[in-house]
Motif scaffolding. Structure first.
Motif, PDB file in Angstrom:
ATOM      1  N   VAL A 201       0.845  -1.190   0.000  1.00 30.58           N
ATOM      2  CA  VAL A 201       0.000   0.000   0.000  1.00 30.58           C
ATOM      3  C   VAL A 201       0.883   1.244   0.000  1.00 30.58           C
ATOM      4  O   VAL A 201       2.109   1.160   0.025  1.00 30.58           O
ATOM      5  N   VAL A 202       0.220   2.407   0.018  1.00 30.33           N
ATOM      6  CA  VAL A 202       0.915   3.689   0.043  1.00 30.33           C
ATOM      7  C   VAL A 202       0.382   4.532   1.190  1.00 30.33           C
ATOM      8  O   VAL A 202      -0.836   4.657   1.371  1.00 30.33           O
ATOM      9  N   ALA A 203       1.293   5.093   1.978  1.00 31.44           N
ATOM     10  CA  ALA A 203       0.948   6.093   2.985  1.00 31.44           C
ATOM     11  C   ALA A 203       1.261   7.457   2.389  1.00 31.44           C
ATOM     12  O   ALA A 203       2.416   7.733   2.042  1.00 31.44           O
ATOM     13  N   ALA A 204       0.237   8.288   2.240  1.00 31.68           N
ATOM     14  CA  ALA A 204       0.426   9.586   1.588  1.00 31.68           C
ATOM     15  C   ALA A 204       0.104  10.716   2.550  1.00 31.68           C
ATOM     16  O   ALA A 204      -0.928  10.702   3.225  1.00 31.68           O
TER      17      ALA A 204
ATOM     18  N   ALA B   3       4.275  10.676   6.474  1.00 33.77           N
ATOM     19  CA  ALA B   3       4.156   9.444   5.690  1.00 33.77           C
ATOM     20  C   ALA B   3       5.164   8.400   6.163  1.00 33.77           C
ATOM     21  O   ALA B   3       4.833   7.205   6.276  1.00 33.77           O
ATOM     22  N   GLN B   4       6.377   8.832   6.466  1.00 29.29           N
ATOM     23  CA  GLN B   4       7.409   7.905   6.946  1.00 29.29           C
ATOM     24  C   GLN B   4       7.064   7.356   8.332  1.00 29.29           C
ATOM     25  O   GLN B   4       7.331   6.185   8.629  1.00 29.29           O
TER      26      GLN B   4
ATOM     27  N   MET C 194       4.167  -1.063   8.727  1.00 30.48           N
ATOM     28  CA  MET C 194       4.905  -2.024   7.899  1.00 30.48           C
ATOM     29  C   MET C 194       5.235  -3.313   8.652  1.00 30.48           C
ATOM     30  O   MET C 194       5.671  -3.295   9.806  1.00 30.48           O
ATOM     31  N   THR C 195       5.001  -4.441   7.986  1.00 36.15           N
ATOM     32  CA  THR C 195       5.352  -5.769   8.495  1.00 36.15           C
ATOM     33  C   THR C 195       5.997  -6.547   7.345  1.00 36.15           C
ATOM     34  O   THR C 195       5.992  -6.086   6.200  1.00 36.15           O
TER      35      THR C 195
ATOM     36  N   TYR D 223       4.736   1.948   1.033  1.00 39.08           N
ATOM     37  CA  TYR D 223       5.518   2.979   0.355  1.00 39.08           C
ATOM     38  C   TYR D 223       5.015   4.353   0.807  1.00 39.08           C
ATOM     39  O   TYR D 223       3.900   4.467   1.343  1.00 39.08           O
ATOM     40  N   THR D 224       5.812   5.388   0.597  1.00 38.59           N
ATOM     41  CA  THR D 224       5.385   6.748   0.933  1.00 38.59           C
ATOM     42  C   THR D 224       5.175   7.566  -0.333  1.00 38.59           C
ATOM     43  O   THR D 224       5.732   7.272  -1.385  1.00 38.59           O
TER      44      THR D 224
END
Length: 332
Positions: A150-153, A160-161, A168-169, A175-176
């Motif tokens: 997935v993406v964290a935006a 995001a980081q 995250m696992t 992703y960012t």
């Protein structure tokens, strides 16, 4: 990271997020306004109707009191129907501190205002950092630890980081991205195309038809996204093409399942009742249609979906009208 996380919403995605975040070492509280749902979760440690067979860690707490869930939390995860985002953010505004990060997993556009969920969150929670978590991510698979990306935006890369580290696992790769508009629109608009793909299946059309819908669908999604300030490249990534593929092809997809029923001749209301879960594509079609008109963006598939859903147009006629439009160059 051992953070205090409130998950707002106890449907399939809410429970999947709670399971993932708890296994990642965080303190998780899940809120639902429905006492029957909360009692069932407490007694069974399992959502018997939404995610049967998925056991919820004993450390996850459940409550019908949003104050108890969200007070003193580091992160709030919104996993609610998109059209309830505003009311839930209003409720949170008097509870959470300005240091709390609020991230939505919902995918939609507000019906009355045509606003993105991130816009609503900024309006109702102006002092908080806001983010979107999106991508090809069926809750049924996340909860069972199936490899997912997935993406964290967020407009702030550090936010995001932070969420990348939180979620995250080894089987949930994050992703960012700082293109919140692009990430969010890809997730919202693909539901319309998935609904159309389901209608195509229900009509008995084949793989050729679905491939055409998906390909031309991402084209018009990108058009609207760029017109609204998103980046073209985002729509070729996980939250664009990636989410479109999984939602158009999987029977986990509520939108595809509802579309199949409509294609088979059932009314929109009958389809929604049979799926018996939120079908975001139906609610999203109307504001997407309005946005396209407002911005002068060509979205023929969305236009036909609107006519089928809201004007009672026969789906076969809609397909015929799409196929017999004026001749064009593919890259126009």
């Amino acid at each position: 990271m051992n953070k205090n996380v409130a998950v707002i919403g106890a449907g399939s995605m809410g429970i999947a997020m709670a399971v993932l975040l708890s296994k990642n070492g965080n303190n998780v509280k899940v809120w639902s306004p429905m006492s029957d749902e909360i009692n069932m979760l407490k007694e069974n440690r399992e959502h018997l109707t939404r995610l049967p067979g998925v056991k919820i860690p004993d450390s996850v707490e459940f409550t019908t009191d949003i104050y108890i869930a969200a007070k003193n939390c580091d992160v709030v995860v919104l996993a609610v129907p998109s059209q309830t985002t505003r009311q839930n953010c209003k409720a949170l505004s008097s509870i959470i501190s300005k240091d709390t990060i609020v991230v939505t997993c919902s995918k939609g556009i507000e019906d009355d205002t045509c606003k993105l969920l991130s816009e609503i969150m900024h309006e109702e929670l102006p002092h908080n950092n806001i983010a979107v978590l999106s991508g090809p991510s069926h809750a049924e698979e996340i909860a069972r630890d199936v490899p997912t990306t997935v993406v964290a935006a967020s407009e702030k890369n550090e936010v995001a980081q932070y969420l990348q580290d939180l979620f995250m696992t080894p089987n949930f790769r994050v992703y960012t991205n700082t293109d919140v508009i692009g990430v969010e629109l890809g997730g919202a608009l693909k539901n319309i195309i998935a609904l159309c793909a389901g209608i195509s299946d229900g009509l008995g059309y084949g793989d050729n038809t679905k491939a055409a819908l998906m390909t031309r669908g991402i084209t018009e999604i990108s058009r609207l996204g760029v017109a609204m300030g998103g980046k073209a490249d985002t729509f070729s990534g996980l939250t664009g093409v990636g989410d479109l593929i999984v939602t158009c092809t999987s029977m986990h997809s509520r939108n595809r399942r509802a579309g199949i029923l409509i294609g088979q001749g059932k009314s929109v209301q009958q389809a929604l009742e049979e799926v018996n879960m939120v079908v975001e594509g139906v609610a999203t079609t109307k504001p997407a249609y309005e946005l396209a008109k407002r911005l002068g963006v060509s979205m023929p598939i969305t236009n036909e979906a609107y006519d089928v859903l809201y004007k009672g147009k026969d789906p076969r006629k809609a397909v015929g009208d799409l196929m017999t439009r004026d001749k064009k160059n593919e890259m126009q």
